[in-house]
Design an enzyme around this catalytic site. Structure first.
Site, PDB file in Angstrom:
ATOM      1  N   ILE A  13      19.057  15.122 -62.023  1.00 20.52           N
ATOM      2  CA  ILE A  13      17.720  15.202 -61.434  1.00 20.52           C
ATOM      3  C   ILE A  13      17.734  14.750 -59.974  1.00 20.52           C
ATOM      4  CG2 ILE A  13      15.375  14.269 -61.551  1.00 20.52           C
ATOM      5  CD1 ILE A  13      15.732  14.095 -64.593  1.00 20.52           C
ATOM      6  N   ARG A  37      32.275  10.227 -55.589  1.00 25.31           N
ATOM      7  CA  ARG A  37      31.017  10.891 -55.936  1.00 25.31           C
ATOM      8  C   ARG A  37      30.199  11.217 -54.685  1.00 25.31           C
ATOM      9  NH1 ARG A  37      29.330  11.029 -61.130  1.00 25.31           N
ATOM     10  NH2 ARG A  37      27.131  10.740 -60.609  1.00 25.31           N
ATOM     11  N   ASP A  55      27.292   0.759 -55.667  1.00 24.60           N
ATOM     12  CA  ASP A  55      27.138   0.721 -57.121  1.00 24.60           C
ATOM     13  C   ASP A  55      26.024  -0.260 -57.476  1.00 24.60           C
ATOM     14  OD1 ASP A  55      27.358   0.501 -59.871  1.00 24.60           O
ATOM     15  OD2 ASP A  55      29.549   0.353 -59.861  1.00 24.60           O
ATOM     16  N   ASN A  81      15.781   7.034 -58.188  1.00 26.03           N
ATOM     17  CA  ASN A  81      16.149   7.937 -59.269  1.00 26.03           C
ATOM     18  C   ASN A  81      17.336   7.431 -60.093  1.00 26.03           C
ATOM     19  OD1 ASN A  81      16.530  10.942 -60.387  1.00 26.03           O
ATOM     20  ND2 ASN A  81      18.502  10.237 -59.633  1.00 26.03           N
ATOM     21  N   TYR A 152      17.410   0.779 -73.351  1.00 28.97           N
ATOM     22  CA  TYR A 152      17.046   1.790 -72.359  1.00 28.97           C
ATOM     23  C   TYR A 152      15.524   1.900 -72.257  1.00 28.97           C
ATOM     24  CZ  TYR A 152      16.428   6.345 -70.138  1.00 28.97           C
ATOM     25  OH  TYR A 152      16.033   7.357 -69.310  1.00 28.97           O
ATOM     26  N   LYS A 156      13.059   1.269 -68.950  1.00 32.61           N
ATOM     27  CA  LYS A 156      12.135   2.256 -68.402  1.00 32.61           C
ATOM     28  C   LYS A 156      10.697   1.726 -68.370  1.00 32.61           C
ATOM     29  CE  LYS A 156      14.658   4.030 -66.777  1.00 32.61           C
ATOM     30  NZ  LYS A 156      14.861   4.667 -65.448  1.00 32.61           N
ATOM     31  N   THR A 185      20.318  17.728 -68.501  1.00 30.00           N
ATOM     32  CA  THR A 185      21.320  17.162 -67.603  1.00 30.00           C
ATOM     33  C   THR A 185      22.395  16.534 -68.468  1.00 30.00           C
ATOM     34  OG1 THR A 185      20.216  15.009 -67.544  1.00 30.00           O
ATOM     35  CG2 THR A 185      19.570  16.611 -65.851  1.00 30.00           C
TER      36      THR A 185
END
Length: 256
Positions: A13, A37, A55, A81, A152, A156, A185
């Site tokens: 995303i 990356r 990181d 993000n 997780y 969030k 994704t």
């Protein structure tokens, strides 16, 4: 032209968001967690102005990332993000902090606190925030039985709390949290219901639009629509408690 910094833009995303913004003619800075990356991100979004590396699983690197980003700013919008998904077992970072919490919550908190205030801030969350639980005395699930999915979800929910707390403390900044949906994704998986462009659409709109609806702060959004988040997200005592906890863990206070 709007200047936008998108964290976690090496793939998924984040990369779609950055690519869309570049195609619209905006000045975009990418972010990746490693040099390798970063090279991949720049190759995938060649129109981006550059890439900063850091990181979020390291407090030292996150602080350095804030400095590096400042050098290539200023930014009109910062889109937080970057994030990681559930883990089968509890893992700690070199800082001794639970990995999901550090990357998903403490990382954007530290960047928010150390970078100059942009005009707009966007924090990515997930619909799983509805299942999250905030225990200020156990934000890293040290005492509760480990459950990666719930860890997780907790992170969030913390992202929504963080967005609403910053919106309340910084009324001059337009701050919102976005659920991008279940997007196909690497993190979302092949069975996700929504295509990649849909996962970036709301962030791009919030970052750049002059529509009156895009210039309202302190909301939880999906598909440009205001939704009601987990009730805990609106508890100002919890919001302030999370900010204090993040400050204590990181050694970085959110400026008033």
């Amino acid at each position: 032209m709007t200047g936008v910094f998108v964290t976690g833009s090496a793939e998924g995303i984040g990369r779609e968001t950055a690519s869309t913004l570049v195609r619209m003619g905006h000045r975009v800075i990418l972010h990746a967690r490693s040099r390798t990356r970063a090279e991949e991100a720049q190759a995938a979004v060649p129109g981006a102005v550059g890439v900063v590396v850091g990181d979020l699983g390291s407090l030292e690197e996150t602080r350095a990332l804030a400095v590096a980003a400042q050098k290539v700013g200023p930014f009109d919008t910062v889109i937080h993000n970057a994030g990681v998904g559930a883990a089968a077992r509890r893992e700690t970072t070199p800082d001794g902090l639970e990995r999901i919490f550090q990357i998903n919550v403490l990382g954007p908190y530290v960047l928010t606190a150390l970078m100059d205030r942009p005009s707009r801030l966007v924090y990515l969350t997930s619909g799983l925030e509805s299942q999250g639980q905030i225990e200020l005395g156990d934000l890293q699930r040290e005492r509760r039985p480990w459950n990666g999915e719930l860890a997780y979800a907790d992170s969030k929910l913390c992202d929504v709390l963080l967005a609403l707390a910053v919106a309340r403390r910084w009324p001059e900044v337009i701050v919102n949290a976005v659920d991008p949906g279940w997007i196909r994704t690497r993190m979302g998986g092949p069975h996700a219901t929504d295509p990649l462009p849909l996962g970036a659409e709301t962030q791009v709109w919030l970052a750049t639009s002059d529509d009156a609806a895009a210039r309202v702060s302190g909301r939880y959004l999906k598909r440009r629509q205001k939704l009601r988040a987990n009730p805990a997200a609106y508890d100002e005592a919890l919001q302030d408690g999370l900010l204090r906890a993040c400050a204590a863990l990181s050694g970085v206070a959110l400026p008033l």
